[in-house]
Structure formats: structure tokens, C-alpha cells
Design a protein around this motif. Structure first.
Motif, PDB file in Angstrom:
ATOM      1  N   MET A   1       0.842  -1.199   0.000  1.00  9.80           N
ATOM      2  CA  MET A   1       0.000   0.000   0.000  1.00  9.80           C
ATOM      3  C   MET A   1       0.873   1.244   0.000  1.00  9.80           C
ATOM      4  O   MET A   1       1.909   1.308   0.668  1.00  9.80           O
ATOM      5  N   THR A   2       0.426   2.243  -0.731  1.00  9.87           N
ATOM      6  CA  THR A   2       1.048   3.556  -0.697  1.00  9.87           C
ATOM      7  C   THR A   2       0.014   4.562  -0.217  1.00  9.87           C
ATOM      8  O   THR A   2      -1.062   4.689  -0.812  1.00  9.87           O
ATOM      9  N   ILE A   3       0.319   5.241   0.882  1.00  7.33           N
ATOM     10  CA  ILE A   3      -0.588   6.247   1.442  1.00  7.33           C
ATOM     11  C   ILE A   3      -0.754   7.392   0.449  1.00  7.33           C
ATOM     12  O   ILE A   3       0.227   7.943  -0.057  1.00  7.33           O
ATOM     13  N   SER A   4      -2.017   7.760   0.193  1.00 13.10           N
ATOM     14  CA  SER A   4      -2.259   8.817  -0.792  1.00 13.10           C
ATOM     15  C   SER A   4      -2.957  10.039  -0.206  1.00 13.10           C
ATOM     16  O   SER A   4      -3.047  11.073  -0.867  1.00 13.10           O
ATOM     17  N   ASN A   5      -3.461   9.923   1.043  1.00 15.56           N
ATOM     18  CA  ASN A   5      -4.124  11.077   1.652  1.00 15.56           C
ATOM     19  C   ASN A   5      -4.142  10.933   3.171  1.00 15.56           C
ATOM     20  O   ASN A   5      -3.823   9.875   3.715  1.00 15.56           O
ATOM     21  N   GLU A   6      -4.531  12.006   3.849  1.00 14.01           N
ATOM     22  CA  GLU A   6      -4.505  12.026   5.313  1.00 14.01           C
ATOM     23  C   GLU A   6      -5.526  11.072   5.923  1.00 14.01           C
ATOM     24  O   GLU A   6      -5.297  10.516   7.003  1.00 14.01           O
ATOM     25  N   ASP A   7      -6.652  10.856   5.257  1.00  9.84           N
ATOM     26  CA  ASP A   7      -7.650   9.927   5.789  1.00  9.84           C
ATOM     27  C   ASP A   7      -7.076   8.517   5.868  1.00  9.84           C
ATOM     28  O   ASP A   7      -7.296   7.800   6.855  1.00  9.84           O
ATOM     29  N   GLU A   8      -6.360   8.098   4.829  1.00  6.49           N
ATOM     30  CA  GLU A   8      -5.729   6.782   4.860  1.00  6.49           C
ATOM     31  C   GLU A   8      -4.668   6.708   5.959  1.00  6.49           C
ATOM     32  O   GLU A   8      -4.566   5.701   6.663  1.00  6.49           O
ATOM     33  N   PHE A   9      -3.904   7.772   6.087  1.00  2.00           N
ATOM     34  CA  PHE A   9      -2.869   7.826   7.118  1.00  2.00           C
ATOM     35  C   PHE A   9      -3.498   7.689   8.507  1.00  2.00           C
ATOM     36  O   PHE A   9      -3.021   6.930   9.364  1.00  2.00           O
ATOM     37  N   ASP A  10      -4.585   8.405   8.732  1.00  2.00           N
ATOM     38  CA  ASP A  10      -5.257   8.358  10.029  1.00  2.00           C
ATOM     39  C   ASP A  10      -5.817   6.966  10.310  1.00  2.00           C
ATOM     40  O   ASP A  10      -5.741   6.471  11.447  1.00  2.00           O
ATOM     41  N   ALA A  11      -6.393   6.335   9.291  1.00  2.00           N
ATOM     42  CA  ALA A  11      -6.947   4.997   9.470  1.00  2.00           C
ATOM     43  C   ALA A  11      -5.848   3.987   9.781  1.00  2.00           C
ATOM     44  O   ALA A  11      -6.025   3.094  10.619  1.00  2.00           O
ATOM     45  N   LEU A  12      -4.719   4.137   9.117  1.00  2.00           N
ATOM     46  CA  LEU A  12      -3.593   3.235   9.371  1.00  2.00           C
ATOM     47  C   LEU A  12      -3.039   3.453  10.777  1.00  2.00           C
ATOM     48  O   LEU A  12      -2.702   2.493  11.489  1.00  2.00           O
ATOM     49  N   LYS A  13      -2.950   4.708  11.197  1.00  2.00           N
ATOM     50  CA  LYS A  13      -2.457   4.997  12.547  1.00  2.00           C
ATOM     51  C   LYS A  13      -3.422   4.461  13.602  1.00  2.00           C
ATOM     52  O   LYS A  13      -2.986   4.020  14.678  1.00  2.00           O
TER      53      LYS A  13
END
Length: 250
Positions: A1-13
């Protein structure tokens, strides 16, 4: 996976924090007499309370919510009736999914009293992992991770298990890039792209170089040759300013 936006980053965190909190609680619950099944039940309860699902169960129908490996077992141990005793070396691997995002973490714990060299092995297992993590960043070579860990192991007279590798994670438990060596690999030519999500998880040992299947089940892996072995693992996001570790407890 490559993070493409802050929503994805937040969900991963979020899922990263859940598995990290679960791992920390399971490690704190380790004591002589507890069974690996009881420890696993604690992990399951914490994951479910956080709205997460066990990664190995969902992905591979693994017979447990977490992987718990004791002494001669080094990975993928099935929770069961085995009782933890004084002096045991226990590896706990926790991975889970929430809202379509996966994170993966693990650590080795000791049950006192243990020999000084085992305490040192655990300390240095963490140091080896962080040596690899320090090489993570956008546009850096993937091979830098294994080179750094290999240099650390050689300097401190350890061996590395060379058939259990790091891997991509994020939208599934195991995905591209597959087989990221945590040992020096001259054939590795891949470059880390910005936002790439993967694990760093060396297996540092007092003599083992391979993981092999046992005879009792299709899951549990043992050190070969038999030797104390530890694993420490974080899920990492590569950025232009370096690594971001998402599997830290909250």
C-alpha cells in the motif's frame, strides 16, 4: 500500500495503535502459569473491544487471534494449553484489520529469571530493528534495511534468520513489496516510494539461520539450528522526512 491522503494515514495509525496497545497488554500479562490460549483470549478481547479483527484469522484462517511462540518456536505459534514458565522466551505477534486497513507488530518478552545473554539478545533485537527502521525513507533503497541490520548483527556476533522477511502491509496483511530482506541481499534493487507501508521485523539469534516447519502442525516455525531467537516488528510508513512508525501504543 502507498498512502495517498490524510484519511488513509489516520486509518492506518488507528489500527496501528490498536495492535500496539494489544501487544503491550499481552506482554504485561505474561506470568508463570498462564497458558498461551489464555493470553490469546486477552488479545482477542482487546481487538474486539476496539472494533478490530485478527489479521491471521481473517486472512489465513489461523487457529488463534494472535501468534504466540515460546522458546524453540520462533514464529506462528498456535495458542493452546502450553503453560508459560519461569525463564521462558515468548514472542507475541499481533496483526489486525479495521475499516479495511491492516497493521502488524510483534515483540519478544522474557519471564524472569533468565540468563544474561537472553536479556542482552532481547535488548539487541530491538536495536537491530531500529537500525533497519533508520534506513527507511522515500527514494532510499530497500536493501539499506538489510545492510544495516546485517552490520549490527555481525558487529555484535549474532546470526539472522534468513527465510523470514519483512513485507508490505496496509490494505491486506501481506502485500507488495514482498520478501524485504532483513539481512544483506545483493540482489535487492527496489527503491522505497513516498508513502509506502511495510514492516521491519528482523529475527536476531544466538545461532539460528533458518526457520523450519515442525511436525505437530502446519503453522509453527522453529529455529534451525535450535538457538534462542527474538523478533521485533513495527509497521512503517516511508516519507520524504524519514520513517513514521504507526504501531506505537497510545
Amino acid at each position: 500500500m502507498t498512502i495517498s491522503n490524510e484519511d488513509e494515514f489516520d486509518a492506518l495509525k488507528e489500527i496501528g495503535r490498536i495492535v500496539a496497545d494489544t501487544l503491550r497488554a499481552m506482554g504485561a500479562a505474561l506470568e508463570p502459569g498462564i497458558t498461551t490460549a489464555e493470553l490469546d483470549q486477552l488479545g482477542r478481547k482487546l481487538l474486539e473491544q476496539a472494533g478490530a479483527r485478527s489479521g491471521p484469522e481473517v486472512t489465513y484462517s489461523f487457529p488463534g487471534a494472535t501468534c504466540i511462540s515460546v522458546n524453540e518456536e520462533i514464529a506462528h505459534g498456535i495458542p493452546g494449553n502450553r503453560r508459560i514458565g519461569k525463564g521462558d522466551l515468548v514472542n507475541i505477534d499481533v496483526s489486525a484489520e479495521k475499516n479495511g486497513f491492516f497493521a502488524d507488530t510483534g515483540a519478544s518478552f522474557t519471564v524472569p529469571p533468565v540468563a544474561r545473554n537472553i536479556d542482552r539478545l532481547c535488548r539487541d533485537g530491538k536495536r537491530a530493528m531500529w537500525a533497519g527502521i533508520a534506513q527507511v525513507g522515500a527514494d532510499k533503497p530497500l536493501s539499506g534495511i538489510g545492510k544495516a541490520i546485517g552490520a549490527f548483527a555481525q558487529k555484535n556476533r549474532y546470526t539472522l534468520v534468513r527465510n523470514l522477511a519483512s513485507h508490505g502491509v496496509g490494505r491486506s496483511l501481506h502485500e507488495e513489496p514482498e520478501s524485504i530482506a532483513t539481512w544483506p541481499d545483493r540482489s535487492e534493487r527496489r527503491i522505497i516510494n513516498d508513502g509506502l507501508v511495510f514492516t521491519v521485523e528482523p529475527f536476531l539469534s544466538l545461532g539460528a539461520e533458518w526457520a523450519e516447519n515442525g511436525e505437530d502442525d502446519d503453522w509453527t516455525l522453529y529455529s534451525e539450528p535450535r538457538a534462542p531467537t527474538v523478533q521485533y516488528e513495527h509497521t512503517i510508513v516511508a516519507t520524504r522526512s524519514g520513517p513514521v512508525v504507526v504501531t506505537l501504543p497510545g
